[in-house]
Scaffold this motif. Sequence first.
Motif, PDB file in Angstrom:
ATOM      1  N   HIS A 191     -15.828  21.759 -91.651  1.00  0.00           N
ATOM      2  CA  HIS A 191     -14.660  22.644 -91.639  1.00  0.00           C
ATOM      3  C   HIS A 191     -13.515  21.941 -90.932  1.00  0.00           C
ATOM      4  CE1 HIS A 191     -17.240  26.016 -92.851  1.00  0.00           C
ATOM      5  NE2 HIS A 191     -18.109  25.559 -91.960  1.00  0.00           N
ATOM      6  N   ARG A 192     -12.328  22.098 -91.460  1.00  0.00           N
ATOM      7  CA  ARG A 192     -11.164  21.463 -90.862  1.00  0.00           C
ATOM      8  C   ARG A 192     -10.661  22.270 -89.674  1.00  0.00           C
ATOM      9  NH1 ARG A 192      -9.867  16.519 -91.003  1.00  0.00           N
ATOM     10  NH2 ARG A 192     -10.355  16.537 -93.235  1.00  0.00           N
ATOM     11  N   CYS A 193     -10.367  21.591 -88.560  1.00  0.00           N
ATOM     12  CA  CYS A 193      -9.788  22.255 -87.395  1.00  0.00           C
ATOM     13  C   CYS A 193      -8.420  22.821 -87.759  1.00  0.00           C
ATOM     14  CB  CYS A 193      -9.659  21.260 -86.251  1.00  0.00           C
ATOM     15  SG  CYS A 193      -8.939  21.962 -84.745  1.00  0.00           S
ATOM     16  N   LEU A 194      -8.131  24.044 -87.291  1.00  0.00           N
ATOM     17  CA  LEU A 194      -6.880  24.707 -87.658  1.00  0.00           C
ATOM     18  C   LEU A 194      -5.685  24.296 -86.801  1.00  0.00           C
ATOM     19  CD1 LEU A 194      -7.928  28.366 -88.562  1.00  0.00           C
ATOM     20  CD2 LEU A 194      -7.421  26.446 -90.066  1.00  0.00           C
ATOM     21  N   ASN A 195      -5.918  23.525 -85.749  1.00  0.00           N
ATOM     22  CA  ASN A 195      -4.785  23.015 -84.984  1.00  0.00           C
ATOM     23  C   ASN A 195      -4.016  22.033 -85.870  1.00  0.00           C
ATOM     24  OD1 ASN A 195      -3.061  21.510 -83.255  1.00  0.00           O
ATOM     25  ND2 ASN A 195      -4.376  22.009 -81.512  1.00  0.00           N
ATOM     26  N   PRO A 196      -2.719  22.262 -86.114  1.00  0.00           N
ATOM     27  CA  PRO A 196      -1.962  21.388 -87.023  1.00  0.00           C
ATOM     28  C   PRO A 196      -1.822  19.964 -86.509  1.00  0.00           C
ATOM     29  CG  PRO A 196      -0.494  22.869 -85.865  1.00  0.00           C
ATOM     30  CD  PRO A 196      -1.876  23.337 -85.546  1.00  0.00           C
ATOM     31  N   ASN A 197      -2.055  19.748 -85.192  1.00  0.00           N
ATOM     32  CA  ASN A 197      -1.946  18.408 -84.626  1.00  0.00           C
ATOM     33  C   ASN A 197      -3.297  17.715 -84.508  1.00  0.00           C
ATOM     34  OD1 ASN A 197       0.897  18.539 -84.179  1.00  0.00           O
ATOM     35  ND2 ASN A 197       0.473  19.965 -82.518  1.00  0.00           N
ATOM     36  N   CYS A 198      -4.298  18.292 -85.140  1.00  0.00           N
ATOM     37  CA  CYS A 198      -5.646  17.724 -85.059  1.00  0.00           C
ATOM     38  C   CYS A 198      -6.168  17.492 -86.468  1.00  0.00           C
ATOM     39  CB  CYS A 198      -6.578  18.656 -84.285  1.00  0.00           C
ATOM     40  SG  CYS A 198      -8.292  18.084 -84.222  1.00  0.00           S
ATOM     41  N   ASN A 199      -6.618  16.285 -86.711  1.00  0.00           N
ATOM     42  CA  ASN A 199      -7.222  15.976 -88.009  1.00  0.00           C
ATOM     43  C   ASN A 199      -8.742  16.068 -87.960  1.00  0.00           C
ATOM     44  OD1 ASN A 199      -4.827  15.506 -89.380  1.00  0.00           O
ATOM     45  ND2 ASN A 199      -4.714  13.369 -88.698  1.00  0.00           N
ATOM     46  N   GLY A 200      -9.259  16.641 -86.868  1.00  0.00           N
ATOM     47  CA  GLY A 200     -10.695  16.684 -86.678  1.00  0.00           C
ATOM     48  C   GLY A 200     -11.400  17.721 -87.527  1.00  0.00           C
ATOM     49  N   VAL A 201     -12.723  17.663 -87.494  1.00  0.00           N
ATOM     50  CA  VAL A 201     -13.561  18.623 -88.215  1.00  0.00           C
ATOM     51  C   VAL A 201     -14.614  19.174 -87.258  1.00  0.00           C
ATOM     52  CG1 VAL A 201     -13.253  17.442 -90.425  1.00  0.00           C
ATOM     53  CG2 VAL A 201     -15.212  16.868 -88.973  1.00  0.00           C
ATOM     54  N   TYR A 202     -15.266  20.243 -87.679  1.00  0.00           N
ATOM     55  CA  TYR A 202     -16.415  20.770 -86.941  1.00  0.00           C
ATOM     56  C   TYR A 202     -17.438  21.272 -87.952  1.00  0.00           C
ATOM     57  CZ  TYR A 202     -14.554  25.453 -87.911  1.00  0.00           C
ATOM     58  OH  TYR A 202     -14.106  26.590 -88.537  1.00  0.00           O
ATOM     59  N   PHE A 203     -18.668  21.449 -87.487  1.00  0.00           N
ATOM     60  CA  PHE A 203     -19.744  21.925 -88.350  1.00  0.00           C
ATOM     61  C   PHE A 203     -20.283  23.255 -87.823  1.00  0.00           C
ATOM     62  CE2 PHE A 203     -19.311  17.467 -89.090  1.00  0.00           C
ATOM     63  CZ  PHE A 203     -19.539  17.303 -90.442  1.00  0.00           C
ATOM     64  N   GLU A 204     -21.023  23.203 -86.729  1.00  0.00           N
ATOM     65  CA  GLU A 204     -21.582  24.424 -86.149  1.00  0.00           C
ATOM     66  C   GLU A 204     -20.958  24.744 -84.795  1.00  0.00           C
ATOM     67  OE1 GLU A 204     -25.722  23.693 -85.996  1.00  0.00           O
ATOM     68  OE2 GLU A 204     -26.001  23.634 -88.172  1.00  0.00           O
ATOM     69  N   SER A 205     -20.495  23.734 -84.100  1.00  0.00           N
ATOM     70  CA  SER A 205     -19.918  23.925 -82.767  1.00  0.00           C
ATOM     71  C   SER A 205     -18.404  24.048 -82.882  1.00  0.00           C
ATOM     72  CB  SER A 205     -20.275  22.739 -81.863  1.00  0.00           C
ATOM     73  OG  SER A 205     -19.641  22.862 -80.616  1.00  0.00           O
ATOM     74  N   HIS A 206     -17.886  25.232 -82.596  1.00  0.00           N
ATOM     75  CA  HIS A 206     -16.446  25.436 -82.687  1.00  0.00           C
ATOM     76  C   HIS A 206     -15.986  26.386 -81.591  1.00  0.00           C
ATOM     77  CE1 HIS A 206     -18.155  28.767 -85.114  1.00  0.00           C
ATOM     78  NE2 HIS A 206     -17.166  29.468 -84.579  1.00  0.00           N
ATOM     79  N   ILE A 207     -14.718  26.385 -81.348  1.00  0.00           N
ATOM     80  CA  ILE A 207     -14.130  27.272 -80.351  1.00  0.00           C
ATOM     81  C   ILE A 207     -13.424  28.411 -81.075  1.00  0.00           C
ATOM     82  CG2 ILE A 207     -12.030  25.869 -80.225  1.00  0.00           C
ATOM     83  CD1 ILE A 207     -13.403  27.484 -77.139  1.00  0.00           C
ATOM     84  N   GLU A 208     -13.686  29.638 -80.640  1.00  0.00           N
ATOM     85  CA  GLU A 208     -12.988  30.794 -81.193  1.00  0.00           C
ATOM     86  C   GLU A 208     -11.737  31.037 -80.367  1.00  0.00           C
ATOM     87  OE1 GLU A 208     -15.610  34.092 -81.351  1.00  0.00           O
ATOM     88  OE2 GLU A 208     -16.906  33.223 -82.893  1.00  0.00           O
ATOM     89  N   HIS A 209     -10.606  30.986 -81.013  1.00  0.00           N
ATOM     90  CA  HIS A 209      -9.335  31.084 -80.305  1.00  0.00           C
ATOM     91  C   HIS A 209      -8.467  32.145 -80.961  1.00  0.00           C
ATOM     92  CE1 HIS A 209      -5.794  30.006 -78.092  1.00  0.00           C
ATOM     93  NE2 HIS A 209      -5.159  29.598 -79.179  1.00  0.00           N
ATOM     94  N   VAL A 210      -7.809  32.951 -80.142  1.00  0.00           N
ATOM     95  CA  VAL A 210      -6.936  34.004 -80.653  1.00  0.00           C
ATOM     96  C   VAL A 210      -5.495  33.524 -80.653  1.00  0.00           C
ATOM     97  CG1 VAL A 210      -6.069  36.330 -80.281  1.00  0.00           C
ATOM     98  CG2 VAL A 210      -8.477  35.821 -79.895  1.00  0.00           C
ATOM     99  N   LYS A 211      -4.848  33.632 -81.782  1.00  0.00           N
ATOM    100  CA  LYS A 211      -3.447  33.265 -81.916  1.00  0.00           C
ATOM    101  C   LYS A 211      -2.647  34.514 -82.263  1.00  0.00           C
ATOM    102  CE  LYS A 211      -0.406  29.877 -84.059  1.00  0.00           C
ATOM    103  NZ  LYS A 211      -0.353  28.632 -84.864  1.00  0.00           N
TER     104      LYS A 211
END
Length: 354
Positions: free
Chosen positions: A280-300
């Motif tokens: 899955h693509r990280c939703l931070n527009p300044n990050c080209n990283g990906v994640y699979f199972e380990s992710h941070i839930e963040h409220v915007k």
Amino acid sequence: MIKYRIKMGGDKVKVHLSRKRLDKFPEDHLTEIQEDLVMLDVSRNSIQIIPSTIINYQRLIELDISNNRVYRVPDEIVHLKNLRTLVCKNNRLNCASLPKDFGRCPALETVNFSGNLFIDFPMQFCEIKSITCLHIGGNRIRVLPNQIRELERLEHLYFGGNQLSSIPAELGDLQSLVSLVLCDNRIETLPPELTKLKRLKSLSLHNNQLRTLPPEIISFGELCELSLRGNPLVVRFVRDLTWQPPSLLEMSARVVKNRNITYTEEDLPRNLISYLNSAHRCLNPNCNGVYFESHIEHVKFVDFCGKYRLPLMQYLCSPNCTSPYASSSSSSSETESEDDMPVSKNTLKMVLLG
């Protein structure tokens, strides 16, 4: 002698017998006009049984038996080939009360079974392809089945006042849906597939357990009314960040994806290929990283209608990505402020928060 209001137009007869203190279906009084009867209202009485002789009303288009004590719908009702509207709200009906072949009703468009004793969703409803308006609120239904997607002509779905804790992604397949009422349930999350409802204009979600909304909700094309009052997201926003560090497997897979390392099916086992493809693509527009199972839930927080700020859940690859300036991998994109978020061209006209 029962006195009733009757309307006649040509050979079409409409009979109103509401509030007549009837304790049984008035078939004896309708015998002479049954062949021409197109509308029958026997609501707000004390009727318990709809007789099998209902099959004789072959021209019947609308039947209202609401607010009675009816505990069973007769099998013969499926033979009323012209019946388009059936109102059975506020009775004593459950799934066992319906004919097993109720899905064979050939012309039903409006069905109202609100205020009854349903614990399960009547699966026969999913077989009635002609339904455009379905009311089944005020019951005790806990699960909306995936088969709801079969109602391709459905325009209005009223499911308020039940016990749903979630809704199926298949609800997003109802492309004709204009109005969706899910208020007064226990819904905690919304599937992003709801945004596939391109014709949806009104979405009622008040009095649930929603703490955030999926970011995809801003892409609703036609939505102009959104009711959210009585949800935790209105009175309390999620602020705590929880994060489980990635496993060695995930860290390795991230390196493969982030550095665009090429691989083929001959290089790796099938299960690893499948795992890499689930990135899955990280939703931070300044990050080209990906994640699979380990992710941070963040409220915007996002502005709606220039007045309200609503919390939308987004999933990031690491806690560092909660900062709009952070980057877990190199990126040449411009910095995006925390308030920036693309919005649909057709901005919501009404957001009800209280």
